[in-house]
Design an enzyme around this catalytic site. Sequence first.
Site, PDB file in Angstrom:
ATOM      1  N   HIS A  42     115.284   9.693  14.223  1.00 36.54           N
ATOM      2  CA  HIS A  42     114.470   8.381  14.460  1.00 36.54           C
ATOM      3  C   HIS A  42     113.621   8.832  14.214  1.00 36.54           C
ATOM      4  O   HIS A  42     112.792  11.084  13.589  1.00 36.54           O
ATOM      5  CB  HIS A  42     114.778   7.940  15.977  1.00 36.54           C
ATOM      6  CG  HIS A  42     116.055   7.339  16.226  1.00 36.54           C
ATOM      7  ND1 HIS A  42     116.311   6.501  15.305  1.00 36.54           N
ATOM      8  CD2 HIS A  42     116.949   7.259  16.739  1.00 36.54           C
ATOM      9  CE1 HIS A  42     117.611   5.803  15.846  1.00 36.54           C
ATOM     10  NE2 HIS A  42     117.726   6.745  17.031  1.00 36.54           N
ATOM     11  N   SER A  43     112.707   8.010  14.091  1.00 36.83           N
ATOM     12  CA  SER A  43     110.891   8.542  14.347  1.00 36.83           C
ATOM     13  C   SER A  43     110.473   9.794  14.811  1.00 36.83           C
ATOM     14  O   SER A  43     109.969  10.462  14.657  1.00 36.83           O
ATOM     15  CB  SER A  43     110.006   7.288  14.047  1.00 36.83           C
ATOM     16  OG  SER A  43     109.999   6.521  15.433  1.00 36.83           O
ATOM     17  N   GLU A  44     110.428   9.238  16.400  1.00 41.26           N
ATOM     18  CA  GLU A  44     110.450  10.546  17.073  1.00 41.26           C
ATOM     19  C   GLU A  44     111.300  11.169  17.794  1.00 41.26           C
ATOM     20  O   GLU A  44     112.153  10.095  18.277  1.00 41.26           O
ATOM     21  CB  GLU A  44     109.038  10.083  17.906  1.00 41.26           C
ATOM     22  CG  GLU A  44     107.798   9.996  17.391  1.00 41.26           C
ATOM     23  CD  GLU A  44     106.736  11.406  17.129  1.00 41.26           C
ATOM     24  OE1 GLU A  44     107.178  12.273  16.724  1.00 41.26           O
ATOM     25  OE2 GLU A  44     106.555  10.823  15.862  1.00 41.26           O
ATOM     26  N   THR A  45     111.396  12.549  18.589  1.00 40.84           N
ATOM     27  CA  THR A  45     112.600  12.990  19.423  1.00 40.84           C
ATOM     28  C   THR A  45     111.118  12.980  20.446  1.00 40.84           C
ATOM     29  O   THR A  45     110.144  14.440  19.866  1.00 40.84           O
ATOM     30  CB  THR A  45     113.549  13.513  18.885  1.00 40.84           C
ATOM     31  OG1 THR A  45     114.405  12.852  17.861  1.00 40.84           O
ATOM     32  CG2 THR A  45     114.505  13.982  20.264  1.00 40.84           C
ATOM     33  N   CYS A  73     102.399  11.263  20.112  1.00 41.33           N
ATOM     34  CA  CYS A  73     103.366  10.098  20.229  1.00 41.33           C
ATOM     35  C   CYS A  73     103.024   8.782  21.488  1.00 41.33           C
ATOM     36  O   CYS A  73     103.844   9.434  21.991  1.00 41.33           O
ATOM     37  CB  CYS A  73     105.012  10.328  19.686  1.00 41.33           C
ATOM     38  SG  CYS A  73     105.724   8.882  19.793  1.00 41.33           S
TER      39      CYS A  73
END
Length: 269
Positions: A42-45, A73
């Site tokens: 995903h775009s961020e973890t 983020c």
Amino acid sequence: MRIRIVDAFTDRPFAGNPAGVLLLDAFPDDDRLQRIALEVNHSETAFAHRLPPGGEADWALRWFTPAAEVAMCGHATLATAHVLHTTGAHRGAVRFATRSGVLVATPHEDGSITLDFPTAPLTPVETPAGVAAALGTEPRTVLDTGPNVGDLLVEVADEETVRGLTPDLEALSAHSERGVIATARAEDPAGGYDYVSRCFFPNVGIDEDPVTGSAHTALAPFWSERLGRPDLTGLQASSRPGRVRTRLRGGRTLLSGHAVTVIDGELLA
């Protein structure tokens, strides 16, 4: 490791921006964190672990895209606060120690969460050569958003232009640290939002981010100055749209939204 996938800046599943969230005893080495983020894809973890009591923060928090660690983020912070609150791992406001300083997330009775983030410093710049061609439209205004956000904020003609953008991502990658935020005033003032945006981050492995909290620390001061109000709502008009309520407080920007846990499982590797 227990891993959860949380849709942030939405009150229903399969909308908003998905983030991976892992609550740990301590951070493993950076290579392992990066490999997990790539696997989650995903775009961020977000990775968090509890800190000893009595300090300036309650939890340490880091964020990784599939390609790199980032300095700030919003949606993955919202997702992490949601997991802490809904699982009982933390009660009330939570203070996160991050690369962007201490960030506070406060849950509310309606299920929403408010993030207290630093306001991005906006610096007008000349339109870099090639940006108009890469975006496919001529910018009205271009601003640098400072080191925490690391984007170019580009105002374009209108909402229809924002929604119709099909940028050349390879060409766009040459013009900022992370990417480009494209924005315009809302076409219909009665539509429930004040401005629209889309975010393209090819330099950190994200062609288009669905809903970007950190970008709204730049969008909030930009549109608050133009619209003459500190409280606004932004619509990020991606294929998984989401709304971010913003309140400008000088050097701080409050970002509010909901989150929904959609997957709760175990990382076996």
